[in-house]
Structures are given as structure tokens and as C-alpha cells.
Design a protein around this motif. Sequence first.
Motif, PDB file in Angstrom:
ATOM      1  N   ALA A   1      12.544  -1.922  -5.795  1.00  0.00           N
ATOM      2  CA  ALA A   1      14.031  -2.730  -5.399  1.00  0.00           C
ATOM      3  C   ALA A   1      14.838  -2.627  -7.078  1.00  0.00           C
ATOM      4  N   THR A   2      16.554  -2.652  -6.622  1.00  0.00           N
ATOM      5  CA  THR A   2      17.484  -2.825  -7.943  1.00  0.00           C
ATOM      6  C   THR A   2      18.118  -4.391  -7.325  1.00  0.00           C
ATOM      7  N   LEU A   3      18.235  -5.312  -8.817  1.00  0.00           N
ATOM      8  CA  LEU A   3      18.643  -6.792  -8.659  1.00  0.00           C
ATOM      9  C   LEU A   3      20.152  -6.343  -8.901  1.00  0.00           C
ATOM     10  N   ASP A   4      21.519  -6.517  -8.091  1.00  0.00           N
ATOM     11  CA  ASP A   4      22.690  -6.775  -9.099  1.00  0.00           C
ATOM     12  C   ASP A   4      23.539  -8.283  -9.045  1.00  0.00           C
ATOM     13  N   GLY A   5      23.586  -8.758 -10.127  1.00  0.00           N
ATOM     14  CA  GLY A   5      23.478 -10.228 -10.234  1.00  0.00           C
ATOM     15  C   GLY A   5      24.610 -10.134 -11.233  1.00  0.00           C
ATOM     16  N   HIS A   6      24.627  -9.821 -12.006  1.00  0.00           N
ATOM     17  CA  HIS A   6      25.385 -10.270 -13.467  1.00  0.00           C
ATOM     18  C   HIS A   6      26.834  -9.254 -13.711  1.00  0.00           C
ATOM     19  N   GLY A   7      27.095  -8.469 -12.479  1.00  0.00           N
ATOM     20  CA  GLY A   7      28.707  -8.275 -12.777  1.00  0.00           C
ATOM     21  C   GLY A   7      28.864  -7.246 -13.468  1.00  0.00           C
ATOM     22  N   GLY A   8      28.339  -6.567 -13.582  1.00  0.00           N
ATOM     23  CA  GLY A   8      27.994  -5.109 -14.834  1.00  0.00           C
ATOM     24  C   GLY A   8      27.935  -5.042 -16.396  1.00  0.00           C
ATOM     25  N   GLN A   9      27.239  -7.110 -16.696  1.00  0.00           N
ATOM     26  CA  GLN A   9      27.231  -7.650 -18.302  1.00  0.00           C
ATOM     27  C   GLN A   9      25.916  -7.304 -17.849  1.00  0.00           C
ATOM     28  N   CYS A  10      25.133  -7.039 -18.995  1.00  0.00           N
ATOM     29  CA  CYS A  10      23.986  -7.104 -20.198  1.00  0.00           C
ATOM     30  C   CYS A  10      23.582  -7.711 -19.730  1.00  0.00           C
ATOM     31  N   VAL A  11      22.132  -7.842 -19.080  1.00  0.00           N
ATOM     32  CA  VAL A  11      20.746  -8.618 -18.587  1.00  0.00           C
ATOM     33  C   VAL A  11      19.973  -8.427 -19.617  1.00  0.00           C
ATOM     34  N   THR A  12      19.780  -9.951 -20.724  1.00  0.00           N
ATOM     35  CA  THR A  12      19.084 -10.154 -21.678  1.00  0.00           C
ATOM     36  C   THR A  12      17.845 -11.011 -21.555  1.00  0.00           C
ATOM     37  N   TRP A  13      17.628 -11.480 -20.050  1.00  0.00           N
ATOM     38  CA  TRP A  13      16.187 -12.098 -20.137  1.00  0.00           C
ATOM     39  C   TRP A  13      15.675 -12.525 -18.761  1.00  0.00           C
ATOM     40  N   LEU A  14      13.887 -12.331 -18.237  1.00  0.00           N
ATOM     41  CA  LEU A  14      14.456 -12.068 -17.185  1.00  0.00           C
ATOM     42  C   LEU A  14      12.055 -12.540 -17.333  1.00  0.00           C
TER      43      LEU A  14
END
Length: 326
Positions: free
Chosen positions: A60-73
Motif C-alpha cells: 500500500a502507498t499512503l499520500d497525505g503530505h502534499g509531496g513534503q518529506c515524511v519525517t516520522w512514522l
Amino acid sequence: MATPPLPPPDPQFVLRGAQSAVHTLHFCEGAQGQGRPLLLSGSLRGLVHIWSLQTRRVVATLDGHGGQCVTWLQTLPQGPQLLSQGRDLKLCVWDLAEGRSAVVDSVLLESVGFCRGSVLAGGLQRWMLAVPGRGIDEVQILEMPSKTSVCSLKPEAQARLGMPMCLQLWQADSSPRPLLLAGYEDGSVALWDVSSRKVCSRVSCHTEPVMGLDFDSQEARGVSGSAEKALAVWSLDEQQALQVRGTHVLTNPGIADVKIRPDRKILATAGWDHRVRVFHWRTMKPLAVLAFHSATVHCVAFADDGLLATGSGDQRISVWSLYPCT
């Protein structure tokens, strides 16, 4: 003649397909009966990928940050929910139950820094969230999922700690009071009592900003890495006073992340020099240097079964089986 050390092993396997630099990794248990955990990765382009370690493919691929870097999960212990923090000043709460991938809530952040959040599980459906606050040196504590502000932790003005760079909420077995370890831009680590909003103690560990820390609550020992050429090991006594126990000099400067394995036997560091270094946690004896990646290693993560995953600017995730858990 002394026997030369064995060369480090190759990765067990490599995951390709992140499509941009990998900035954060997190293992979570898969559906019952799957056996192996799932691996979550957050990328520079704002995507979260969920990987099956059995098929070694993205499920699965989640796209929720408008192309901005994901820093923490971070997954929440009370159910199939995922937190993702991005440079778009948003923290998303995802529902992953039964194959879903929907944002069910979000928190707007007020700091554009690199500081990752931290969670502490509370009651059945409640948890505490620590994130960088509005002021340059503030940490905001929220009760979730209500998003109620618990407090804002702000050092005294004369302390001049700079921005919080890394956070870890935890709770001692002997007390219900939540505590926060925070690494700051000035190289110090502070222990906060969240309930009283006071610093219990603070210790100067580094001459450069603290880029990552981890804490072993059973041994009351922690480790931190910074932009300099040293790891610092520190401890917490019964009076909640922090003390530096030692420093370990590295070959090259720059630690982006540091993690202690859940069994507290080894720790791994992510290096700006493209290397992952593995140490014995009790003695800090160097055990291995993993020289697989061709760009900065941004993140390391351990699974409960001991698997190590490393993510890099070379867009690859390598998965290692080192010193198996006993």
C-alpha cells in the motif's frame, strides 16, 4: 597471530521502489498469522510505503503530505492506526484496519524544524503526543485523540537551548507521571516532568545539535548522536539526575538516527558517511560497520524479532539479520 575480524555480512534483502530518499522507518506487526512484521517507510517526496517482508513488495502507498518529506512514522498500540509526520506541518492519523488507508484525523504543527514527535500510550483509547511547539524552544504536549493541549514545555530564557531536535516520552515503572527526554540544538539532553512542567535535570552531551536519542528505561541508560564525531552514553539516577557516562568517538561526523534493539543487546546508528554502525549496548564495543548504502543513512529501525532496517538517500532500504535475538 590474532584472527582478523570477520567481514560484515550482506543485507538479507534490499527493498527498492521508494522513488526518493528514505527518511524514516517503522516496523509494525502484520495481520495475525502472517508471521513477519510489515515495514513502513516515509520518503522525501511525501509518500508512506507499507512493505510486505514476505513478498518484499509494496502492499500500500499512503499520500497525505502534499509531496513534503515524511519525517516520522509510529503505529499506535491500541489498534491499526498509524501516525505520519511531514514537513508540510501536518501530523496525519491513518486508519489501516482491514486494508483501509484513510486519514481519519490530523494535527496541524507549528514548527517547521526536523524534530520528530513521540507518543506515550495511556488508557484504552487515549494517548499522549509530544511535538515541537510554536516557540523556537517549545515542546507541545497534547492528549489524543481529543487534541486537548496538556501543556507547553518551555525552558527558562537564560538556558538558551535552541530548538528541540528529538523527543522521547516515557513512564517509569514506579510512577504514573509521564516524563520527556528532549535533545536540543545546543547539544544538551533534558529530562522534563510533564505534569509539573519542570526540567528535572539537564546534561551537556555534545558540542553540536542532538540529532537522535534512544533510552533504555529498564537500565535507566540512554544514548545520543549528533552532528559531531561522537556518541554519548548517559544515565538517570533515582533522583532523576542525568549524568554522562562516556563518549564513543566515531570515524566520521554526523549521526542522523540511533536505535537500541528491543532486547537491549545491541544498538545501531545511521551515519552521514553512508555507514550503519552496530555496537554492543552494555559495553559499547563496536561490532560491525555496514557499508552498503551510497548516500547518507537517514534512519534505522529494529523489529521485535531483531531484524534491522536501514533507509538512505540512495532510495534503498536494506534489511539485515545480525546477532539474532536469543
